[in-house]
Write a protein that holds these residues in place. Sequence first.
Motif, PDB file in Angstrom:
ATOM      1  N   ASP A   6       3.583  11.653   4.432  1.00 22.87           N
ATOM      2  CA  ASP A   6       5.024  11.493   4.208  1.00 22.87           C
ATOM      3  C   ASP A   6       5.330  10.083   3.750  1.00 22.87           C
ATOM      4  O   ASP A   6       6.177   9.853   2.883  1.00 22.87           O
ATOM      5  CB  ASP A   6       5.794  11.805   5.493  1.00 22.87           C
ATOM      6  CG  ASP A   6       5.629  13.240   5.942  1.00 22.87           C
ATOM      7  OD1 ASP A   6       5.632  14.127   5.067  1.00 22.87           O
ATOM      8  OD2 ASP A   6       5.498  13.464   7.144  1.00 22.87           O
ATOM      9  N   VAL A   7       4.641   9.117   4.351  1.00 18.27           N
ATOM     10  CA  VAL A   7       4.823   7.722   3.969  1.00 18.27           C
ATOM     11  C   VAL A   7       4.347   7.505   2.532  1.00 18.27           C
ATOM     12  O   VAL A   7       5.008   6.854   1.735  1.00 18.27           O
ATOM     13  CB  VAL A   7       4.069   6.787   4.936  1.00 18.27           C
ATOM     14  CG1 VAL A   7       4.262   5.325   4.533  1.00 18.27           C
ATOM     15  CG2 VAL A   7       4.533   7.013   6.373  1.00 18.27           C
ATOM     16  N   GLN A  35      -4.280   2.640   2.475  1.00 19.39           N
ATOM     17  CA  GLN A  35      -5.421   2.266   3.315  1.00 19.39           C
ATOM     18  C   GLN A  35      -5.861   0.829   3.013  1.00 19.39           C
ATOM     19  O   GLN A  35      -6.066   0.023   3.932  1.00 19.39           O
ATOM     20  CB  GLN A  35      -6.577   3.236   3.066  1.00 19.39           C
ATOM     21  CG  GLN A  35      -7.872   2.907   3.792  1.00 19.39           C
ATOM     22  CD  GLN A  35      -7.873   3.416   5.217  1.00 19.39           C
ATOM     23  OE1 GLN A  35      -7.103   4.295   5.559  1.00 19.39           O
ATOM     24  NE2 GLN A  35      -8.738   2.843   6.043  1.00 19.39           N
ATOM     25  N   TYR A  36      -6.013   0.500   1.748  1.00 20.09           N
ATOM     26  CA  TYR A  36      -6.434  -0.844   1.356  1.00 20.09           C
ATOM     27  C   TYR A  36      -5.410  -1.887   1.813  1.00 20.09           C
ATOM     28  O   TYR A  36      -5.768  -2.984   2.274  1.00 20.09           O
ATOM     29  CB  TYR A  36      -6.618  -0.935  -0.153  1.00 20.09           C
ATOM     30  CG  TYR A  36      -7.864  -0.262  -0.670  1.00 20.09           C
ATOM     31  CD1 TYR A  36      -8.996  -0.161   0.119  1.00 20.09           C
ATOM     32  CD2 TYR A  36      -7.901   0.277  -1.954  1.00 20.09           C
ATOM     33  CE1 TYR A  36     -10.144   0.457  -0.354  1.00 20.09           C
ATOM     34  CE2 TYR A  36      -9.050   0.898  -2.445  1.00 20.09           C
ATOM     35  CZ  TYR A  36     -10.165   0.986  -1.632  1.00 20.09           C
ATOM     36  OH  TYR A  36     -11.295   1.592  -2.096  1.00 20.09           O
ATOM     37  N   ALA A  37      -4.116  -1.571   1.661  1.00 25.04           N
ATOM     38  CA  ALA A  37      -3.073  -2.528   2.025  1.00 25.04           C
ATOM     39  C   ALA A  37      -3.130  -2.869   3.509  1.00 25.04           C
ATOM     40  O   ALA A  37      -3.057  -4.036   3.904  1.00 25.04           O
ATOM     41  CB  ALA A  37      -1.700  -1.970   1.661  1.00 25.04           C
ATOM     42  N   PHE A  38      -3.277  -1.854   4.352  1.00 18.92           N
ATOM     43  CA  PHE A  38      -3.317  -2.097   5.788  1.00 18.92           C
ATOM     44  C   PHE A  38      -4.627  -2.755   6.208  1.00 18.92           C
ATOM     45  O   PHE A  38      -4.649  -3.632   7.072  1.00 18.92           O
ATOM     46  CB  PHE A  38      -3.112  -0.791   6.554  1.00 18.92           C
ATOM     47  CG  PHE A  38      -1.667  -0.454   6.779  1.00 18.92           C
ATOM     48  CD1 PHE A  38      -1.056  -0.720   7.996  1.00 18.92           C
ATOM     49  CD2 PHE A  38      -0.909   0.113   5.767  1.00 18.92           C
ATOM     50  CE1 PHE A  38       0.275  -0.426   8.205  1.00 18.92           C
ATOM     51  CE2 PHE A  38       0.430   0.414   5.965  1.00 18.92           C
ATOM     52  CZ  PHE A  38       1.027   0.145   7.180  1.00 18.92           C
ATOM     53  N   ARG A  73       5.502   6.465  -2.966  1.00 21.93           N
ATOM     54  CA  ARG A  73       4.879   6.801  -4.244  1.00 21.93           C
ATOM     55  C   ARG A  73       3.580   6.011  -4.458  1.00 21.93           C
ATOM     56  O   ARG A  73       3.362   5.393  -5.507  1.00 21.93           O
ATOM     57  CB  ARG A  73       5.849   6.557  -5.405  1.00 21.93           C
ATOM     58  CG  ARG A  73       7.087   7.439  -5.320  1.00 21.93           C
ATOM     59  CD  ARG A  73       7.999   7.243  -6.518  1.00 21.93           C
ATOM     60  NE  ARG A  73       9.160   8.119  -6.435  1.00 21.93           N
ATOM     61  CZ  ARG A  73      10.130   8.186  -7.331  1.00 21.93           C
ATOM     62  NH1 ARG A  73      10.081   7.390  -8.404  1.00 21.93           N
ATOM     63  NH2 ARG A  73      11.143   9.004  -7.173  1.00 21.93           N
ATOM     64  N   VAL A  74       2.748   6.052  -3.425  1.00 24.73           N
ATOM     65  CA  VAL A  74       1.434   5.412  -3.503  1.00 24.73           C
ATOM     66  C   VAL A  74       0.389   6.389  -2.982  1.00 24.73           C
ATOM     67  O   VAL A  74       0.707   7.332  -2.244  1.00 24.73           O
ATOM     68  CB  VAL A  74       1.372   4.107  -2.676  1.00 24.73           C
ATOM     69  CG1 VAL A  74       2.334   3.079  -3.223  1.00 24.73           C
ATOM     70  CG2 VAL A  74       1.648   4.370  -1.197  1.00 24.73           C
ATOM     71  N   SER A  75      -0.846   6.164  -3.379  1.00 24.98           N
ATOM     72  CA  SER A  75      -1.919   7.017  -2.884  1.00 24.98           C
ATOM     73  C   SER A  75      -2.288   6.631  -1.456  1.00 24.98           C
ATOM     74  O   SER A  75      -2.022   5.510  -1.006  1.00 24.98           O
ATOM     75  CB  SER A  75      -3.156   6.884  -3.773  1.00 24.98           C
ATOM     76  OG  SER A  75      -3.728   5.598  -3.647  1.00 24.98           O
ATOM     77  N   ARG A  76      -2.927   7.553  -0.774  1.00 24.93           N
ATOM     78  CA  ARG A  76      -3.393   7.248   0.578  1.00 24.93           C
ATOM     79  C   ARG A  76      -4.423   6.119   0.533  1.00 24.93           C
ATOM     80  O   ARG A  76      -4.465   5.274   1.432  1.00 24.93           O
ATOM     81  CB  ARG A  76      -3.990   8.499   1.223  1.00 24.93           C
ATOM     82  CG  ARG A  76      -4.461   8.266   2.646  1.00 24.93           C
ATOM     83  CD  ARG A  76      -4.705   9.550   3.382  1.00 24.93           C
ATOM     84  NE  ARG A  76      -5.081   9.303   4.767  1.00 24.93           N
ATOM     85  CZ  ARG A  76      -4.888  10.139   5.760  1.00 24.93           C
ATOM     86  NH1 ARG A  76      -4.290  11.295   5.537  1.00 24.93           N
ATOM     87  NH2 ARG A  76      -5.278   9.863   6.986  1.00 24.93           N
ATOM     88  N   ARG A  77      -5.223   6.088  -0.525  1.00 26.71           N
ATOM     89  CA  ARG A  77      -6.235   5.031  -0.641  1.00 26.71           C
ATOM     90  C   ARG A  77      -5.572   3.666  -0.793  1.00 26.71           C
ATOM     91  O   ARG A  77      -6.002   2.676  -0.182  1.00 26.71           O
ATOM     92  CB  ARG A  77      -7.146   5.307  -1.840  1.00 26.71           C
ATOM     93  CG  ARG A  77      -8.192   4.225  -2.066  1.00 26.71           C
ATOM     94  CD  ARG A  77      -9.126   4.582  -3.195  1.00 26.71           C
ATOM     95  NE  ARG A  77      -9.947   5.752  -2.865  1.00 26.71           N
ATOM     96  CZ  ARG A  77     -10.879   6.257  -3.667  1.00 26.71           C
ATOM     97  NH1 ARG A  77     -11.108   5.702  -4.850  1.00 26.71           N
ATOM     98  NH2 ARG A  77     -11.576   7.295  -3.299  1.00 26.71           N
TER      99      ARG A  77
END
Length: 337
Positions: free
Chosen positions: A245-246, A258-261, A251-255
């Motif tokens: 949902d996030v 993941q990289y951002a966090f 409008r970003v991929s899960r990957r």
Amino acid sequence: MHHQHLAVAGHGVAPIPPAIQIQEHFATDTNAQAFDGWHMDYTQLSPGQYRCASREVRLSGLQIFSECGNATTHQCGTSWPNSYVFGMGQSMRDEGIFNGRKYRGNITVFRGESSLDAVTPPMTLLVMAIDRDKLNQYLWEAEGIESSDWLRKNWLLVENLDLSARAAQKVRTLFEACSNNPTVLGFAQSRAAIEQAALEAVTPVVLEHIDPPPPSFAEQSRIQLMRRAREFVLEHVDEPLQIMDVCRALRVSRRALQYAFQDTLQMNPVAYLKLLRLNGARRDLLAAAGTDTTQVQDVIARWGFWHFSRFSAEYKQMFQELPSETLHGRKPARSVQ
């Protein structure tokens, strides 16, 4: 909580009397609200019963405080406007992260009104905030340097560890002298000397970074993405959000998320968002402590937890007590004399 106010009124940016404040905290929410002029939010990231002792010395346009905590926290927010803030981590058990950059022994600097985002491990954190006009005027008079646009990129990480250590030692010496002998704050002459010593302590840091390189685009974009995700979750706390949902909302991929966090907080977004909700539930339980109208189930449901026994186990693992114990047995804040 112990406040020691002296008779001489302050003036300028922070029109309050000079003061020494000593506190002991048993929850992140009281810790986050402890310091004058700051608007912070703390999220506990490591398990255990939260403990943090804090001390603050405050004059007009100058603030120095320390926090000595036992937990890793995610801290975000702002200091008071028109200030420069210098953060100095000491006795750090692990590396910290400041606006996406790892640090250990480095001084961190930012403009007070700009957004701070940090992962703070157990340590003694020493912070000095000073009115920008005071520092800019001092640099012009003492060094002949025009610094009004210094730190125009809002923050920096001081890479020179020797420089960081020398400046931190000077600030620590000043802080200890004031907090151990608060009567010095009652005299105009000694307050002027304290201000002068504070300005002298951080001047070498400014001189070495008059024109610091801006953060890379990748660092900035990942920090911004992490912050947007966090804000989205808090704005939709009443909805049973999943990580996808996030992703869809931003409008970003899960990957990419993941990289951002991983880069900014050293953990995956699912784990962080769960901790965010656990901390939120704890704040609500603490706020409702001692009342007869709040049920644990109501609080945890609001934060999107549907499995009561699993939530209780995760909550106890994180905070070392059951949610019912938080609601009915909150420990009052105690003064440190």
